[in-house]
Design an enzyme around this catalytic site. Structure first.
Site, mmCIF file in Angstrom:
data_model
loop_
_atom_site.group_PDB
_atom_site.id
_atom_site.type_symbol
_atom_site.label_atom_id
_atom_site.label_comp_id
_atom_site.label_asym_id
_atom_site.label_seq_id
_atom_site.Cartn_x
_atom_site.Cartn_y
_atom_site.Cartn_z
ATOM 1 N N GLY A 163 4.756 -3.117 2.815
ATOM 2 C CA GLY A 163 4.730 -3.586 1.652
ATOM 3 C C GLY A 163 3.152 -4.015 1.268
ATOM 4 O O GLY A 163 2.759 -3.538 1.968
ATOM 5 N N SER A 164 3.079 -4.470 0.379
ATOM 6 C CA SER A 164 3.798 -4.971 -0.915
ATOM 7 C C SER A 164 2.799 -5.322 -2.122
ATOM 8 O O SER A 164 2.693 -4.465 -2.908
ATOM 9 C CB SER A 164 4.734 -6.145 -0.710
ATOM 10 O OG SER A 164 5.374 -6.004 0.175
#
Length: 197
Positions: A163-164
């Site tokens: 992620g992110s």
């Protein structure tokens, strides 16, 4: 810290790579899939060196600028990291770290407005904040720094596994017209300059 990969990478990659050998004998397609998944984990957690500018606030992440907004008189800029981006994050400027705090939360897509309630780690400098935000598939934020540490501009401060988004909440004196990037622009951690002094 490994020169080539983010810390902890082998905990994700090694089981897949070890599993690939036996699986190749039992089912070549499963074995190949496990090997490819292990290689993908290594690529995802790559940790390249960067040539850092001598001045300015640099991007804390590779990716695309997805957030530019005012919050209580301060400018926030967020960078969304796609799956193909480097996920090692860097300090925008040199200085002491006053606090590192973890806040539990949801795991909504990092490019959505709902991500404002996601799990996060705040890295607080004397006059600004960097926030590492987990996304839909990110389940682990790995800060490399602690309260009381001092870092250089562009120094690695953490990574997010799978992620992110990473945000910078600038000091109150930084204004929108001083920002050198626009929403949708691609940036590189430790290299792209957000604001010049």
């Amino acid at each position: 810290m490994s020169r080539w990969f983010a810390p902890g990478t082998w905990w994700y990659a090694l089981p897949l790579l070890l599993l690939a050998g036996p699986l190749l004998w039992l089912d070549p397609s499963l074995g190949a899939g496990a090997a490819l998944a292990g290689i993908a984990v290594l690529v995802f957690h790559r940790n390249p060196d960067r040539d850092v500018p001598e001045s300015g606030y640099v991007s804390p992440a590779d990716g695309k600028v997805s957030v530019i907004r005012e919050e209580d008189g301060r400018l926030r800029v967020g960078v969304f990291m796609n799956v193909h981006n480097v996920h090692v994050n860097r300090a925008p400027t040199a200085g002491p770290i006053e606090d590192v705090t973890h806040t539990p939360g949801a795991h909504k897509p990092a490019f959505s407005k709902d991500s404002d309630r996601n799990e996060r780690v705040h890295v607080d400098f004397p006059d600004y904040r960097v926030t590492l935000i987990a996304g839909a598939f990110a389940r682990r934020i790995h800060p490399y720094v602690e309260t009381g540490d001092t870092v250089d501009r562009g120094e690695r401060i953490g990574h997010i596994s799978f992620g992110s988004r990473v945000d910078v909440l600038f000091p109150p004196e930084i204004e929108r017209d001083e920002l050198l990037v626009e929403r949708g622009e691609r940036v590189r951690a430790g290299q792209s300059v957000f604001v010049e002094p």
